[in-house]
Write a protein that holds these residues in place. Structure first.
Motif, PDB file in Angstrom:
ATOM      1  N   LEU A 103      34.251  37.139  59.852  1.00 36.45           N
ATOM      2  CA  LEU A 103      32.900  36.863  59.357  1.00 36.45           C
ATOM      3  C   LEU A 103      32.759  36.379  57.840  1.00 36.45           C
ATOM      4  CD1 LEU A 103      30.725  38.838  61.894  1.00 36.45           C
ATOM      5  CD2 LEU A 103      31.183  36.254  61.938  1.00 36.45           C
ATOM      6  N   ASP A 104      33.568  37.243  57.196  1.00 36.99           N
ATOM      7  CA  ASP A 104      33.403  37.120  55.689  1.00 36.99           C
ATOM      8  C   ASP A 104      34.111  35.658  55.030  1.00 36.99           C
ATOM      9  OD1 ASP A 104      32.845  38.387  52.895  1.00 36.99           O
ATOM     10  OD2 ASP A 104      35.095  38.031  52.739  1.00 36.99           O
ATOM     11  N   LEU A 105      34.960  35.517  55.869  1.00 33.21           N
ATOM     12  CA  LEU A 105      35.694  34.095  55.498  1.00 33.21           C
ATOM     13  C   LEU A 105      34.710  33.107  55.814  1.00 33.21           C
ATOM     14  CD1 LEU A 105      39.261  34.616  56.944  1.00 33.21           C
ATOM     15  CD2 LEU A 105      38.470  34.795  54.490  1.00 33.21           C
ATOM     16  N   LEU A 106      33.646  33.207  56.797  1.00 31.11           N
ATOM     17  CA  LEU A 106      32.782  32.237  57.161  1.00 31.11           C
ATOM     18  C   LEU A 106      31.357  32.283  56.342  1.00 31.11           C
ATOM     19  CD1 LEU A 106      33.052  31.951  60.997  1.00 31.11           C
ATOM     20  CD2 LEU A 106      34.078  30.508  59.255  1.00 31.11           C
ATOM     21  N   GLY A 107      31.447  33.338  55.572  1.00 21.97           N
ATOM     22  CA  GLY A 107      30.323  33.716  54.666  1.00 21.97           C
ATOM     23  C   GLY A 107      29.022  34.233  55.534  1.00 21.97           C
ATOM     24  N   VAL A 108      29.462  34.637  56.626  1.00 24.06           N
ATOM     25  CA  VAL A 108      28.479  35.333  57.633  1.00 24.06           C
ATOM     26  C   VAL A 108      28.481  36.686  57.656  1.00 24.06           C
ATOM     27  CG1 VAL A 108      28.058  35.332  60.217  1.00 24.06           C
ATOM     28  CG2 VAL A 108      28.718  33.148  59.035  1.00 24.06           C
ATOM     29  N   ALA A 128      28.017  40.694  58.918  1.00 20.01           N
ATOM     30  CA  ALA A 128      28.371  41.400  59.955  1.00 20.01           C
ATOM     31  C   ALA A 128      27.271  42.653  60.172  1.00 20.01           C
ATOM     32  CB  ALA A 128      29.905  42.205  59.833  1.00 20.01           C
ATOM     33  N   PRO A 129      26.263  42.635  60.804  1.00 19.59           N
ATOM     34  CA  PRO A 129      25.292  43.559  60.935  1.00 19.59           C
ATOM     35  C   PRO A 129      25.886  44.663  61.731  1.00 19.59           C
ATOM     36  CG  PRO A 129      24.630  41.651  62.472  1.00 19.59           C
ATOM     37  CD  PRO A 129      25.849  41.191  61.696  1.00 19.59           C
TER      38      PRO A 129
END
Length: 561
Positions: free
Chosen positions: A550-555, A557-558
């Motif tokens: 998710l970090d690679l997508l800039g999203v 992680a809640p």
């Protein structure tokens, strides 16, 4: 594990060469692939088919010799020959779950590599002229471009993010005239409105701010309004600064930033465009016809020659692009990637032709291009075409306000950039499994929830014991999840190499599916401490990979949803 299997095959080939069953001068490029069907094992190699001709042996016969020469490995339980000579490898349960310990040890570094060896790469993206709010097409470029940067950084490249724009062209002149008209109280429906003026309501905001003498500050410029309606040059500078600030705010809300802002006008001010013209003329690849100066782009694969300088003495748009890329080359970028809209397709051959004609050492095929197709925004089954703010198109801020940053980024990056994209606002807002970003984030939050439940029930999780008892992870769901986790580093490497961030989005959806399927099939918080510890180790490893991806997508992680 792929490297381990490749090493086993390499040792077998060396033994066959030593025994004379394989010519000593045969060089093997060992390819290992994941199998599509688990009935055929975990990995497969076509090495016997690739070497059959130089070995002067039928592929299946060579495959039998290779299998016989394979050294024993506790990680491989069985090797089979399939079809014309494919070699299939079946891994032990311990080999499949060993990735859990790797992930927990590496944490946020799992999947990252040094493949880029800190070589310099520049990624140019967004590059929107400051004539209005960023539209959804710019948003797709921002999402894809930023994800490319994150992927390249994750694989060891030294990345520079660059934004290129013009602050003095025809569009900017029309912008200044539009703001000036608003300053005079003239509206888009009046007869005196500029013929090519910008009609969005944001033009009034710019005019009001200018007349109020406000100071606007963007990341790369600062200007104070003078409230002088007749000073068109001051209005132009103010409008550019104002709209650049608005772009910065939109991009900041989107989680995107830049290292360098490059002005097209600087190429003219510093004489770079005129210098390139002279160097191209000296190269012998230009000629004059009909009062225009032409570049022989057909000498470099174009379908026809292109005009560089028009009859009126002005330059066509690809010439400053050539000058800009020469500047990139001289700045030391071994690799340059341009993320742009598909409407820039025609410029690729021309820019590359101009660079090759200069003969300054730039390699063929430089720079790389990633082009994205248009985005159609839908709500309630109907296309959304306009924005209250921009008037004629859907803005990036519209999407962020509607569905949030995470969903906007994911949806804009989740498909191949060269495919058209339908952005369904209703789906992006839905908190259901049909919404892929919700589905992925919920998988991460689900693991966090299990750990909270364990704490509430006073159930301990002993990480060391879990790693020591990974053989307890013997169910079909646990093996499938472990195998999927093991694919992640390779997936990141491929996505970075091919400049395809959508592969990460697709992988995460599959990984989330594995986690959700396992969650519904097995109890995590069981009484048996060994089983519980092993399952929680696998769950936490999965959470880590979800977070990394998710970090690679800039999203985000809640931890709760």
């Amino acid at each position: 594990m792929k490297n381990h299997v490749a090493e086993l095959i390499g040792q077998a080939l060396a033994q066959l060469q030593a025994s004379g069953d394989l010519p000593a001068d045969v060089v093997a490029a060992i390819t290992i692939d994941h199998t599509k069907d688990k009935a055929h094992g975990d990995f497969a190699s076509n090495i016997a088919l690739a070497l059959a001709k130089p070995a002067r042996k039928p592929p299946r016969q060579l495959a039998e010799l290779i299998v016989k020469a394979l050294p024993a490995s506790p990680r491989v339980t069985k090797v089979e020959i399939a079809g014309p000579g494919f070699i299939n490898f079946f891994l032990s349960g311990a080999a499949q779950t060993a990735v859990v310990a790797e992930i927990l040890a590496a944490g946020s570094e799992f999947g990252r590599s040094a493949d880029g060896a800190r070589r310099k790469v520049q990624v140019e993206f967004v590059s929107a002229n400051p004539t209005g709010p960023l539209h959804v097409g710019h948003g797709r470029g921002a999402a894809v471009g930023d994800c490319l940067c994150r992927l390249l950084e994750a694989t060891g490249w030294d990345v520079t993010r660059e934004f290129y724009y013009n602050d003095a062209g025809v569009q900017i002149s029309n912008l200044a005239l539009s703001v000036q008209a608003r300053c005079r109280g003239i509206g888009p429906d009046d007869l005196d409105w500029p013929a090519d003026g910008y009609r969005g309501s944001y033009i009034r905001d710019v005019a009001d701010s200018y007349m109020a003498g406000e100071t606007v500050e963007a990341d790369d410029k600062r200007f104070t309004g003078t409230a002088d309606v007749e000073d068109l040059d001051a209005i132009r500078h103010f409008a550019v600064a104002y709209l650049r600030r608005e772009q910065d705010l939109d991009l900041r809300a989107f989680g995107v930033g830049f290292d360098v802002y490059f002005l097209e006008s600087s190429l003219y001010a510093e004489g770079k465009v005129a210098e390139i013209v002279e160097r191209l003329i000296a190269s012998g690849f230009t000629y004059e016809d009909g009062g225009a100066l032409w570049l022989k782009t057909t000498a470099f694969g174009d379908d026809k020659d292109r005009v560089m300088r028009k009859q009126d003495g002005t330059f066509t748009y690809f010439l400053p692009d050539v000058a800009y890329h020469v500047a990139k080359w001289h700045r030391g970028f071994q690799r340059v990637i341009n993320e742009q809209g598909a409407d820039h397709h025609s410029t690729i051959t021309r820019v590359r032709a101009g660079l090759q004609a200069l003969d300054i050492g730039i390699p063929q095929g430089w720079p790389d291009y990633v082009l994205h197709q248009m985005v159609t925004v839908m709500r309630g089954g109907e296309e959304v075409k306009i924005s209250k703010r921009a008037g004629s198109y859907v803005t990036l801020r519209d999407l962020i306000d509607e569905v949030g940053r995470d969903a906007t980024r994911y949806f804009l990056a989740a498909r191949r950039s060269d495919s058209q994209l339908t952005f369904d606002i209703d789906l992006a807002r839905a908190q259901t499994n049909d919404n892929p970003v919700y589905y992925i984030q919920y998988a991460h939050a689900r693991v966090c929830s299990v750990l909270r439940q364990a704490q509430e029930k006073s159930l301990t999780w002993n990480t060391a014991n879990g790693l020591a008892k990974l053989e307890k992870l013997d169910s079909e769901h646990e093996q499938a999840l472990s195998n999927q986790l093991a694919r992640y580093p390779e997936l990141v490497a491929i996505a970075a190499k091919n400049l395809e961030p959508h592969l990460v989005a697709q992988y995460l959806r599959d990984l989330a599916g594995n986690l959700h399927g396992w969650y519904h099939a097995e109890q995590f918080l069981v009484e048996d401490a060994d089983v519980r510890d092993a399952r929680l180790a696998l769950a936490v490893a999965t959470r880590q990979v979800l977070r990394n991806g998710l970090d690679l997508l800039g999203v985000s992680a809640p931890e709760e949803m």
